[in-house]
Enzyme design. Structure first.
Site, PDB file in Angstrom:
ATOM      1  N   SER A 298       0.991  -1.205   0.063  1.00 49.46           N
ATOM      2  CA  SER A 298       0.015  -0.020  -0.089  1.00 49.46           C
ATOM      3  C   SER A 298       0.913   1.447  -0.107  1.00 49.46           C
ATOM      4  O   SER A 298       0.398   2.445  -0.187  1.00 49.46           O
ATOM      5  CB  SER A 298      -0.813   0.043   1.217  1.00 49.46           C
ATOM      6  OG  SER A 298      -0.392   0.088   2.697  1.00 49.46           O
TER       7      SER A 298
ATOM      8  N   LYS B 197       0.890   4.716   6.848  1.00 51.90           N
ATOM      9  CA  LYS B 197       0.211   5.722   5.638  1.00 51.90           C
ATOM     10  C   LYS B 197       0.802   6.967   5.628  1.00 51.90           C
ATOM     11  O   LYS B 197       1.497   7.173   6.524  1.00 51.90           O
ATOM     12  CB  LYS B 197      -1.298   5.818   5.684  1.00 51.90           C
ATOM     13  CG  LYS B 197      -2.217   4.385   5.750  1.00 51.90           C
ATOM     14  CD  LYS B 197      -2.010   3.659   4.648  1.00 51.90           C
ATOM     15  CE  LYS B 197      -2.683   2.348   4.840  1.00 51.90           C
ATOM     16  NZ  LYS B 197      -2.561   1.474   3.467  1.00 51.90           N
TER      17      LYS B 197
END
Length: 214
Positions: free
Chosen positions: A39, A93
């Site tokens: 990701s 993230k």
């Protein structure tokens, strides 16, 4: 025969104290975190072990999310680690929107507080460089126009919440899936890869990624 706990303590107390202090240090001050998914490509790849500065935002009571002292707030561009209650796992993230920001995305291009973020082709790869204010970084966009994640309307980031995106924009379960991230879920910030192992090639170390700055 029952173990003699007193003798065990006397013989091993230095080692036991060392282990206890090490676990407390890793819980409250610094640790590393394994990157399990794609990701955050191209910034991070599966098998990276990233350094986590757990004092970047708060001084926590060890082994808890209880903050004893606020040391700073997540800033746009930070690669941040947080324990997501929604997804029930620890995630890595990038901070995109901070409290009060208005953020939208059109064809995978961000607009923050009315300012369209600049993008340019990364000459060394198929990726793009996202010039997020003072933190330019590479992002991976496979389908710039027609991917389900390529667009979202303007949203205002609530007080005490953050909008988080993965750098692999078409392959990241981030705030577009789990919603805004509460301030209290943040664990720390990373600015470097400590070591890396290639999961697809017998866990052979990737020497070129050791101590790589993010």
């Amino acid at each position: 025969m029952k173990p003699n706990w007193r003798n065990l303590w006397q013989e091993n107390k230095s080692f036991i104290i060392f282990l206890g202090l090490m676990f407390i240090f890793r819980s409250a001050c610094a640790d590393w975190n394994t990157v399990p998914s794609a990701s955050m490509k191209p910034t991070l790849v599966e098998g990276d072990r990233i350094a986590v500065n757990k004092l970047a935002y708060d001084l926590h009571i060890p082994f808890t999310h209880i903050s004893l002292l606020k040391l700073g707030d997540p800033a746009r561009g930070d690669v941040a680690i947080f324990d997501s209650k929604v997804s029930d796992k620890r995630l890595v993230k990038r901070v995109i929107g901070i409290p009060g920001d208005t953020v939208s995305m059109t064809n995978n291009q961000l607009t923050i507080n009315g300012k369209a973020i600049d993008y340019e082709k990364d000459s060394a790869s198929i990726d793009q460089i996202e010039k997020l204010f003072n933190t330019p970084h590479s992002v991976r966009i496979s389908n710039p126009d027609d991917h389900a994640f390529a667009n979202f309307p303007a949203v205002i980031v609530p007080e005490g919440q953050y909008l988080m995106l993965g750098d692999n924009r078409d392959n990241s379960a981030d705030s577009r899936v789990i919603g805004f991230v509460p301030r209290g879920e943040f664990v720390g910030r990373s600015r470097s890869v400590v070591m890396s192992f290639n999961y697809d090639n017998y866990y052979i170390p990737r020497a070129d990624r050791f101590f790589k700055t993010l």
